[in-house]
Design an enzyme around this catalytic site. Structure first.
Site, PDB file in Angstrom:
ATOM      1  N   CYS A  18      -2.367  11.493   3.415  1.00  0.00           N
ATOM      2  CA  CYS A  18      -3.377  10.641   2.466  1.00  0.00           C
ATOM      3  C   CYS A  18      -2.776  10.894   1.235  1.00  0.00           C
ATOM      4  CB  CYS A  18      -4.371  10.038   2.824  1.00  0.00           C
ATOM      5  SG  CYS A  18      -4.433   9.118   3.965  1.00  0.00           S
ATOM      6  N   GLU A  35       0.846  -1.403  -0.054  1.00  0.00           N
ATOM      7  CA  GLU A  35      -0.539  -0.255   0.352  1.00  0.00           C
ATOM      8  C   GLU A  35       1.042   1.145   0.240  1.00  0.00           C
ATOM      9  OE1 GLU A  35      -3.496   0.236   0.545  1.00  0.00           O
ATOM     10  OE2 GLU A  35      -3.573  -2.132  -0.320  1.00  0.00           O
ATOM     11  N   HIS A  39      -4.632   1.833   7.003  1.00  0.00           N
ATOM     12  CA  HIS A  39      -2.807   2.229   7.075  1.00  0.00           C
ATOM     13  C   HIS A  39      -2.707   2.574   8.303  1.00  0.00           C
ATOM     14  CE1 HIS A  39      -4.399   3.115   2.537  1.00  0.00           C
ATOM     15  NE2 HIS A  39      -4.126   1.620   2.540  1.00  0.00           N
TER      16      HIS A  39
END
Length: 415
Positions: free
Chosen positions: A346, A162, A230
């Site tokens: 993000c 990721e 995450h």
């Protein structure tokens, strides 16, 4: 060479919508079915970027990927009987969260002295697993200088990766050699652990990182189950500082010890659950803030407005400012991104490099920011109803909007 940290923010695409595709992302699930505001979302992101530039920081950007993704729809032989979630996946604007675009190792850390970038395969979620080839194509344009950059293929899909959302770097200064920390999860919990340990180890090998300057840490399964899909939802690092919730890692003290063994200068700024609960940390995205080093050397936290709660402000009053590692906290409005599960951190990919080695079309200045804002204001849809996702007329508008941006930026190779 002027080696600096460049934050590449993802421009929010014209297909931004709330289809609720991300299992384990509580904000995205909660917003499913709501009306989205793509124009406002993109302008909010651009305003955040411009505010960071006003702080004296170097900013770049990455562009929305082609949506709806005709290659994905063709690959699944989409027709009138296709599950609506798969149609929505082809429309997803999730590439705006460029912390998931790639893992980046600066030249000071790598064996060949180049900055290495590995696109994340994002295989856990169908709406994201389709991204990496288009992301890689963009990275190869932005970082085409082979003397300074190496852009790899994604790790094989057997191992979920990721990107930078599960990667931290500790260093005395951005241009100095660093210790890179990879945070992975283990499967079997309430929600999928998206970062596989073997993906992290493969990226480290691919980037030519020395084992004695690399750390692998397990994320707390309880944090994943609580919605920290995450690591950057519960921890963020910058230079010598680790800003973290005390329930971020499976072995909290062990994580600190492992980093300190290779980076003794580590300064931990830990927020205890007694001050801000794990649930509130995830809901507010306090740790999905940008922790930035300003030109004067001071560190500042750029947090979402949602983190401006009584608990957070009470903790910050006693632990931010003065001679403490983090000198200030400022709040920004990225509500449209937050509603889909992505805070200020993000939205950006950190690349340590000389700006002169980057394709200048991807670096922001005032004139370019104004031009991008004008294109967004003119071409991005004001609203998208979830039920309209898949509509042919809306698809044509979304495609035309992205084309208008590529034309304005003179980037025909990404058409």
């Amino acid at each position: 060479m002027a080696i600096v940290e460049i934050n590449f923010d993802g421009l929010v695409g014209p297909s931004h919508n709330y289809a609720g595709l991300s299992l384990g992302n509580l904000a995205a699930t909660k917003s499913a079915g709501n009306t989205s505001y793509p124009r406002a979302a993109a302008l909010q992101g651009l305003e955040k970027v411009q505010a960071n530039r006003a702080r004296g920081l170097q900013q770049g950007f990455l562009l929305p990927l082609p949506r709806p993704n005709s290659k994905f729809l063709s690959a699944i032989a989409a027709d009138d009987t296709t599950d609506k979630a798969l149609i929505a996946a082809a429309w997803s604007a999730s590439s705006m969260w460029t912390a998931n675009a790639a893992t980046v190792s600066p030249a000071a850390d790598t064996a060949d002295g180049k900055c290495h970038l590995t696109p994340a395969n994002l295989v856990t979620m169908p709406h994201r697993g389709q991204e990496w080839t288009d992301t890689q194509a963009q990275l190869k344009v932005a970082f085409a200088n082979g003397d300074h950059f190496a852009v790899h293929d994604a790790i094989p899909a057997s191992f979920g990766d990721e990107g930078a959302a599960n990667h931290m770097r500790f260093c005395s200064g951005h241009d100095a050699p660093g210790v890179e920390a990879f945070v992975y999860g283990r499967t079997g919990g309430k929600f999928p652990a998206r970062q596989h340990e073997q993906a992290s180890r493969a990226v480290a090998r691919m980037h030519g990182l020395e084992p004695d300057r690399t750390v692998f840490i397990e994320q707390n399964p309880e944090a994943i189950a609580a919605g920290a899909f995450h690591n950057d939802v519960v921890a963020v690092a910058n230079e010598k500082v680790l800003f973290t919730h005390d329930q971020a890692f499976a072995d909290q003290q062990g994580a600190y010890d492992a980093i300190r063994a290779k980076f003794p200068q580590l300064q931990v700024v830990e927020v205890p659950a007694s001050a801000v609960s794990l649930s509130e940390a995830i809901t507010t995205y306090l740790f999905n803030s940008q922790l930035l080093t300003l030109p004067d050397g001071a560190m500042e936290l750029i947090a979402p407005l949602e983190a401006k709660t009584d608990a957070v402000q009470s903790w910050a009053a006693a632990n931010i400012g003065g001679n403490q590692p983090i000198r200030a906290i400022n709040f920004v409005d990225v509500r449209q991104s937050m509603a889909n599960g992505g805070g200020p951190a993000c939205l950006r990919l950190r690349v340590v490099a000389d700006p002169a080695t980057v394709d200048p079309r991807f670096l922001l200045d005032d004139a370019k920011a104004e031009m991008i804002g004008n294109v967004i204001s003119e071409h991005w849809p004001e609203t998208i109803e979830t039920a309209k996702v898949g509509d042919e007329a809306l698809a044509k508008r979304v495609i035309a909007a992205r084309h208008a941006l590529l034309t304005a930026l003179e980037l025909p190779e990404l058409s």
